[in-house]
Scaffold this motif. Structure first.
Motif, PDB file in Angstrom:
ATOM      1  N   ARG B  19       0.829  -1.198   0.000  1.00  0.00           N
ATOM      2  CA  ARG B  19       0.000   0.000   0.000  1.00  0.00           C
ATOM      3  C   ARG B  19       0.867   1.253   0.000  1.00  0.00           C
ATOM      4  O   ARG B  19       1.825   1.344   0.765  1.00  0.00           O
ATOM      5  CB  ARG B  19      -0.852   0.027   1.281  1.00  0.00           C
ATOM      6  CG  ARG B  19      -1.887  -1.080   1.397  1.00  0.00           C
ATOM      7  CD  ARG B  19      -2.390  -1.146   2.824  1.00  0.00           C
ATOM      8  NE  ARG B  19      -2.646   0.172   3.373  1.00  0.00           N
ATOM      9  CZ  ARG B  19      -3.776   0.858   3.183  1.00  0.00           C
ATOM     10  NH1 ARG B  19      -4.757   0.336   2.508  1.00  0.00           N
ATOM     11  NH2 ARG B  19      -3.924   2.055   3.688  1.00  0.00           N
ATOM     12  N   ALA B  51      -2.014  -2.432  -4.360  1.00  0.00           N
ATOM     13  CA  ALA B  51      -3.472  -2.557  -4.336  1.00  0.00           C
ATOM     14  C   ALA B  51      -4.135  -1.240  -3.974  1.00  0.00           C
ATOM     15  O   ALA B  51      -5.340  -1.067  -4.149  1.00  0.00           O
ATOM     16  CB  ALA B  51      -3.881  -3.638  -3.338  1.00  0.00           C
ATOM     17  N   TYR B  52      -3.327  -0.301  -3.459  1.00  0.00           N
ATOM     18  CA  TYR B  52      -3.930   0.930  -2.950  1.00  0.00           C
ATOM     19  C   TYR B  52      -2.938   2.078  -3.009  1.00  0.00           C
ATOM     20  O   TYR B  52      -1.771   1.910  -2.651  1.00  0.00           O
ATOM     21  CB  TYR B  52      -4.359   0.701  -1.491  1.00  0.00           C
ATOM     22  CG  TYR B  52      -5.005   1.903  -0.870  1.00  0.00           C
ATOM     23  CD1 TYR B  52      -6.349   2.174  -1.076  1.00  0.00           C
ATOM     24  CD2 TYR B  52      -4.259   2.798  -0.107  1.00  0.00           C
ATOM     25  CE1 TYR B  52      -6.938   3.302  -0.530  1.00  0.00           C
ATOM     26  CE2 TYR B  52      -4.838   3.926   0.445  1.00  0.00           C
ATOM     27  CZ  TYR B  52      -6.175   4.167   0.226  1.00  0.00           C
ATOM     28  OH  TYR B  52      -6.757   5.285   0.754  1.00  0.00           O
ATOM     29  N   VAL B  84      -6.377   1.219  -8.619  1.00  0.00           N
ATOM     30  CA  VAL B  84      -5.284   2.203  -8.570  1.00  0.00           C
ATOM     31  C   VAL B  84      -5.417   3.139  -9.776  1.00  0.00           C
ATOM     32  O   VAL B  84      -5.302   4.364  -9.651  1.00  0.00           O
ATOM     33  CB  VAL B  84      -3.910   1.497  -8.544  1.00  0.00           C
ATOM     34  CG1 VAL B  84      -2.766   2.484  -8.743  1.00  0.00           C
ATOM     35  CG2 VAL B  84      -3.728   0.745  -7.225  1.00  0.00           C
TER      36      VAL B  84
END
Lengths: 154, 110
Positions: B19, B51-52, B84
């Motif tokens: 992340r 993922a983020y 994203v």
């Protein structure tokens, strides 16, 4: 369908430290999953909540001052509601200038993106301040009736 | 968040995983600044395992892109996961960054 009179509420309190982000994310994801939200809506809510928390940690509390952030989530009338409360300085997200999303690289400003995300990814963002209760941010995501930008542009 | 840097001739490929948020973005910034200050100014960032990304992460990328442009270098991004990419689009970043589906395509066009 019968709806319970007192909807289930989910709550969490953490201190204003960046390393609490995994705990906050975990809480939001678990809560949203329990309420059967789909993964795109969960992502939108998670992103909006994290941006709100970044603002609280950066702007509401003076550096090195210890404080708390309270979360309250519930589902009401097809709306996922998240209330975030802190006891720092008044911080109104509307006071932040919106970023110019069309500007060229050299002219792009650094700030304002977080609030732009909150407003784009959620359907309602409301802010209030009370000297006793502190800052309260209430964000709503409409579930199952259209929705905000995030869903429309998959 | 983890980072692995692989220098392929004059290009540095930064593969990031995890992340990129307010707590991890400063680490990414530090690594990117180290590259730039050692004159590695052709940079590809591979987001395959990210993922983020929050606005804090985007701020680091914007600052890096500006600095690389100033030094006549270049920045290419690749393999953005759907959510994203959505955040990039929301920020208007898809218009100011060069984004590729694969690392190979990014490397060919730097």
């Amino acid at each position: 369908m019968h709806k319970p009179e007192h909807p289930e509420v989910f709550e969490l309190t953490v201190t204003n430290q960046l390393d609490n982000f995994p705990a906050i994310t975990d809480f939001i994801i678990k809560t949203a999953r329990q309420l059967n939200l789909d993964k795109n809506k969960i992502f939108d809510i998670q992103t909006a909540v994290e941006e709100a928390c970044e603002n609280i940690i950066e702007h509401a509390y003076p550096k090195d001052e210890k404080g708390t952030i309270d979360f309250h989530c519930e589902m009401k009338d097809d709306e996922f509601i998240v209330k975030i409360r802190d006891h720092g300085r008044p911080f109104n997200p509307d006071s932040v200038q919106s970023p110019d999303l069309e500007a060229a690289l050299e002219e792009r400003a650094i700030g304002g993106l977080g609030i732009h995300f909150m407003k784009s990814l959620m359907d309602e963002v409301n802010y209030s301040f009370d000297f006793e209760k502190g800052n309260e941010l209430v964000m709503k995501k409409y579930i199952g009736k259209g929705g905000s930008y995030g869903d429309a542009h998959q | 968040m983890e980072m692995h840097i692989n220098d392929i001739q004059e290009v540095s490929v930064v593969r990031v995983s995890g992340r990129i948020d307010a707590s991890t973005a400063p680490d990414l910034e530090k690594e990117l600044n180290k590259l730039i200050s050692s004159n590695r100014v052709k940079v590809v960032i591979n987001f395959n395992d990210v993922a983020y990304i929050s606005s804090g992460g985007l701020r680091v990328l914007l600052a890096t892109a500006k600095e690389l442009k100033r030094k006549e270098g270049s920045l290419r991004l690749c393999q953005l996961e759907a959510n994203v990419y959505k955040v990039f689009k929301l920020a208007g970043f898809t218009a100011i960054f060069n984004i590729y589906d694969t690392e190979d395509e990014a490397l060919k066009d730097i």
